[in-house]
Design a protein around this motif. Structure first.
Motif, mmCIF file in Angstrom:
data_model
loop_
_atom_site.group_PDB
_atom_site.id
_atom_site.type_symbol
_atom_site.label_atom_id
_atom_site.label_comp_id
_atom_site.label_asym_id
_atom_site.label_seq_id
_atom_site.Cartn_x
_atom_site.Cartn_y
_atom_site.Cartn_z
ATOM 1 N N HIS A 51 35.689 41.021 39.447
ATOM 2 C CA HIS A 51 34.384 40.483 39.820
ATOM 3 C C HIS A 51 33.392 41.643 39.911
ATOM 4 C CE1 HIS A 51 34.964 41.977 43.888
ATOM 5 N NE2 HIS A 51 36.013 41.189 44.101
ATOM 6 N N MET A 52 32.136 41.335 40.228
ATOM 7 C CA MET A 52 31.079 42.341 40.155
ATOM 8 C C MET A 52 31.282 43.465 41.174
ATOM 9 S SD MET A 52 29.482 41.303 37.606
ATOM 10 C CE MET A 52 28.028 42.346 37.553
ATOM 11 N N HIS A 54 34.236 44.699 42.063
ATOM 12 C CA HIS A 54 35.198 45.598 41.402
ATOM 13 C C HIS A 54 34.491 46.452 40.357
ATOM 14 C CE1 HIS A 54 38.355 42.314 42.337
ATOM 15 N NE2 HIS A 54 38.582 43.320 43.154
ATOM 16 N N SER A 547 28.824 34.484 44.624
ATOM 17 C CA SER A 547 29.986 33.644 44.913
ATOM 18 C C SER A 547 30.121 32.567 43.853
ATOM 19 C CB SER A 547 29.841 32.987 46.292
ATOM 20 O OG SER A 547 28.790 32.028 46.271
ATOM 21 N N LYS A 548 31.344 32.066 43.708
ATOM 22 C CA LYS A 548 31.611 30.995 42.736
ATOM 23 C C LYS A 548 30.837 29.737 43.105
ATOM 24 C CE LYS A 548 36.241 32.486 41.323
ATOM 25 N NZ LYS A 548 37.692 32.146 41.362
ATOM 26 N N SER A 553 27.525 34.393 40.115
ATOM 27 C CA SER A 553 28.341 35.574 39.828
ATOM 28 C C SER A 553 28.774 35.559 38.363
ATOM 29 C CB SER A 553 29.576 35.584 40.738
ATOM 30 O OG SER A 553 30.338 36.746 40.506
ATOM 31 N N ASP A 555 30.567 36.528 34.805
ATOM 32 C CA ASP A 555 31.891 36.999 34.425
ATOM 33 C C ASP A 555 31.748 38.403 33.850
ATOM 34 O OD1 ASP A 555 34.252 37.652 33.103
ATOM 35 O OD2 ASP A 555 34.672 35.577 32.545
ATOM 36 N N PRO A 556 32.333 39.423 34.506
ATOM 37 C CA PRO A 556 32.175 40.801 34.028
ATOM 38 C C PRO A 556 32.635 40.996 32.581
ATOM 39 C CG PRO A 556 33.108 40.796 36.225
ATOM 40 C CD PRO A 556 33.112 39.377 35.761
#
Length: 886
Positions: A51-52, A54, A547-548, A553, A555-556
């Protein structure tokens, strides 16, 4: 083969990552005489996908480790994953549910078989995703907190701390997660900053032997059946006559005493507090002081049990009962009022369910004594926090540290190494055999098959706090003796520990960071890391946490596919000040991609030049001298930013050097006319500059820089950019830089003048200057070339029908005979004159303020006086130019 006109990350990234891996560039081994630079990754949960957060955290780590590698240090970035007890068990239970299997139908061994199956299938996903980002981790050292050696280390530490008297088993009020059915430490309970809405219910309790009632205020009417007393403040005159009397619990009519306790806040609610020791931490402490009984009416799953004495509520969820009992109280005339208010409601970090305070037999670590050195380490900057503002947070936590509840009612995790005899006697040991021998010495007729192991597992943090030590195998038999690790016997620990920096989030400063520091001093008498860089939270451009549920958010991996890894890495770092939240906008990744294309096009331009043996032109000599100083200045500035972990500032320094100084100015200065060659001296210096720029950009943009490094000239695999020497910054020539700044200002003024007057860039102009001093130094050939001037002349005469501008206090004119709209020019100059007079008045007002002059620093006053002098010079020049307009 010519380079493509546009940079295509997809063709480059996979190729270079495999090449780096194949060459072993990511792996670090101890080398005598060389400096180490090590980082341990905050191990993501095996349940996790990229996720962002990370993305930001691991981009920063990769930037730091790549720079260290280029500095000739033995760089070692240890990756791995955390077993994440609660989260993983929840995933496995969900997987079993899909297969029609209940956890309750399985033995522990059967469940763990499924858990390992899940881990092997999904547990490595996030590490593979990090490779797409370009993370140059030492993959040969990948660790997992449930690997056999790591598992053994965790058990060994438990036994050691128990033997040292730090670990104990006790009946305490703990935080209980009714969804996960496990205990939580205080740090695993989260509270919303803004609080949550709740209702304060005022309820009547009948006073025994009278027709009177006492009114208490409670947020939790579902716990009424567990009440054992009513407490009032001993100084509250309203209730003096009630102390010692009995009241009746609504519906069940249990008699309970009215007691006096200083804890009660006279101003909150009615000033009467119902005491329910089984379901409130503060009530429990009141109960201990007054020797009150404990009635636990709530089951582990959050439903009510038989102790509530009301069969209609047994088996129902606590919140469903709340609604029902409020209705019943209202109908019985016992509900006086309901008030909405905002309060702090604790929620489980993992499941977000409301935490239930619960009296439970659990395992704890005594934290007060074991934390002392860790507290002092940060206080004395032995471990430095970036930004330093978090020292206050750390200090507050460490000064108020409570015993750490380390047992969890789960199956997935490190099982507590305590074994019980049938009579409840227990022994703590690393193996069953050792425990049996201890118990056998106390119970002579004990049989091995009668011994059972504690069913609970350890809190996840009770394994990850050993991460910086155990990733280097610190707790093996040959290194661990008498409760300490002999670091010198372990080559990896001796070389790589303490690590240089930990990059993590502020919200786990106590969860993880503080505990690693505690473990470091306990087992090695050394800190685990020199510095802690605390990142902010990645939020969307509206400032909302990603958040989902909000759908905000991205997708990286999709971002990487769209903009390239280099574009996303720079996009993340364009606005990521340490410790402050990052407002992410996808346009930042687009800016990163555009930057990559700018570098690509600059390279294509330079490589497209042909060379000649002609002498270096004056303007090129000046340009190379200027850029060399600019480069030295940028390298020194960049190193300073790195030393203070100002990652966003470091990137912006490299960005401006590349885009503004190199592409926009330097290349324009030296670029030959179309179809003509460039002199060899300038060409070779330009290639050297480009190589240095690629080195400076490599930590941020590893893929495109490695690709262009290989295109600049043929090199063996051992000389890839990833291991090229980090540039050394020399002394910048400030005079040359100052002259360059003035020259660019002059060029910009002339270009603006062309635009405003509609004069073609191809038309040569004359520049008249009323200055003798060396404001431009040797830059006149550069100004002449980039401004397309046919001549530059000194003048002391009044210049009629000319457009003018000022740099510092020097005046410049471009004759505009036949090109000037006098009326329009006069109007524009009058506006500028009016503005300058207003500006001068504001500065004079400030300087005439005695309070300002008395309190301001001398350098601030000097700046204001400089502003005044500049404004006066501009006003004088404008007035003279207006006179000369005919």
């Amino acid at each position: 083969m010519s380079l493509a006109t546009k940079y295509n990350p997809a063709e480059v990234e996979g190729k270079w990552y495999q090449q780096w891996m194949k060459q072993g560039f990511f792996h670090g081994e101890p080398k005598e005489g060389q400096e180490s630079y090590s980082i341990v990754i905050p191990p993501p949960n095996v349940t996790g996908v990229l996720h962002m957060g990370h993305m930001l955290n691991n981009t920063i780590q990769d930037v730091l480790i790549r720079k260290a590698r280029m500095e000739g240090k033995v760089a070692c970035w240890v990756p791995g994953t955390d077993h994440a007890s609660i989260a993983t068990e929840a995933k496995v239970v969900a997987m079993l549910r899909e297969r029609g299997i209940k956890k309750s139908d399985l033995s522990r061994e059967e469940f763990l078989k499924y858990a390992w199956e899940w881990k092997e299938k999904y547990g490595g996903i996030i590490l593979e995703q990090l490779k797409k980002l370009g993370a140059s981790c030492d993959w040969e050292r990948t660790d997992f907190t449930m690997d056999p050696d790591y598992y053994k280390a965790v058990i060994r530490v438990f036994v050691d701390l128990y033997n040292k008297g730090y670990i104990y088993r006790g009946l305490r009020m703990i935080n209980w997660d009714c969804e996960a059915k496990t205990a939580l430490s205080n740090e695993e309970v989260l509270y919303k900053e803004e609080g949550e809405k709740s209702i304060l219910y005022s309820v009547k309790y009948a006073i025994k032997g009278s027709n009177e009632f006492v009114v208490i205020a409670t947020q939790r009417p579902e716990t009424i059946m567990g009440d054992v007393a009513i407490a009032v403040n001993p100084t509250d005159e309203r209730y003096q006559n009630l102390i010692g009397k009995k009241v009746l619990v609504p519906f069940i009519n249990r008699e309970i005493p009215v007691i006096a306790d200083d804890y009660v806040d006279k101003s909150f609610g009615t000033g009467c507090l119902k005491v329910t020791p089984a379901h409130d931490v503060n009530d429990y402490e009141i109960g201990v002081r007054h020797k009150l009984s404990v009635i636990d009416t709530i089951n582990d799953d959050g439903t009510l049990n038989e102790k509530c004495e009301l069969p209609k509520f047994v088996g129902k969820d606590r919140f469903a009962v709340r609604k029902e009992i409020v209705k019943d109280l209202r109908e019985a005339g016992l509900l006086v009022k309901e008030e909405e208010f905002v309060t702090r409601i604790g929620r489980s970090e993992r499941t977000n369910t409301v935490v239930e305070p619960k009296l439970s037999l659990q395992w704890f670590i005594k934290m007060k004594e074991i934390s002392v050195r860790a507290k002092d380490a940060v206080e004395k900057d032995e471990v430095r926090l970036y930004p330093a503002k978090f020292k206050n947070t750390y200090r507050h936590w460490m000064e108020n540290v409570r015993d750490w509840c380390i047992s969890r009612q789960l199956w997935w995790g490190h099982r507590i190494p305590a074994w019980y005899a049938p009579d409840g006697t227990f022994a703590v040991a690393e193996t069953r055999e050792q425990a049996f021998n201890i118990l056998k010495s106390q119970i002579s007729n004990l049989k091995s098959e009668d011994v059972t192991q504690d069913p609970d597992v350890l809190d996840t943090w009770a394994s990850s706090w050993l991460w910086p030590i155990e990733v280097f195998d610190g707790f093996r038999d040959e290194y661990f003796k008498n409760g300490k690790i002999d670091k010198q016997k372990n080559a990896d620990l001796a070389f790589f520990y303490p690590t240089q920096v930990l990059v993590t989030a502020p919200e786990i400063l106590f969860f993880w960071v503080a505990r690693m520091i505690i473990a470091g001093y306990e087992y090695l008498d050394q800190k685990p890391f020199e510095d802690v860089y605390l990142t902010g939270i990645v939020r969307d451009k509206q400032g909302r946490k990603m958040s989902k549920s909000l759908g905000n958010s991205p997708d990286p991996l999709e971002l990487i596919e769209k903009y390239g890894a280099d574009g996303v890495r720079t996009g993340m770092l364009f606005s990521s000040p340490a410790g402050n939240d990052l407002l992410f906008d996808e346009k930042l990744c687009e800016q990163g991609r555009n930057f990559a294309n700018k570098i690509w096009n600059a390279f294509r331009l330079v490589k497209g030049w042909t060379t000649s043996t002609e002498q270096q032109p004056r303007e090129n000599k000046v340009a190379t001298e200027w850029f060399e100083s600019k480069l030295n200045q940028a390298i020194n500035e960049l190193n300073d930013h790195y030393s203070k972990y100002r990652m966003s500032d470091a990137l912006m320094t490299a960005y401006k050097l590349t885009w503004d100084d190199f592409c926009s100015w330097y290349l324009e200065m030296v670029k030959p006319e179309f179809g003509k060659p460039i002199d060899q001296a300038t060409y070779h210096r330009t290639v050297d500059f480009f190589e240095t720029i690629l080195k400076l950009l490599h930590p941020f943009m590893p893929f495109i820089t490695e690709e262009l490094w290989g295109e600049l000239k043929e090199r063996p695999n051992s000389e890839r950019l990833i291991v090229a020497a980090w540039p050394t910054g020399g002394k910048a020539n400030n005079a040359v830089l100052q002259h360059g700044e003035h020259a660019f200002q002059c060029i910009t003024e002339i270009r603006n003048l062309r635009n405003s007057k509609g004069i073609s860039p191809k038309e040569s102009l004359t520049l008249l200057r009323k200055e003798e001093q060396s404001l431009m130094g040797d830059f006149w050939p550069v100004i002449t070339k980039l401004s397309n001037l046919k001549e530059v002349k000194l003048t002391s005469e009044k210049v009629n029908n000319a457009a003018g501008f000022m740099i510092k206090s020097s005046e410049f004119f471009v004759p505009m005979e036949g090109k000037l709209d006098v009326a329009k020019e006069r109007e524009l100059m009058m506006k500028e004159l009016e503005y300058q007079k207003g500006f001068l008045a504001s500065v004079e007002k400030k300087l005439s303020n005695e309070k300002f002059v008395a309190n301001a620093k001398p350098e601030v006053i000097e700046i204001e006086r400089k502003k005044k002098a500049d404004a006066e010079a501009k006003i004088k020049a404008l007035e003279e130019t207006l006179k000369n307009l005919s």
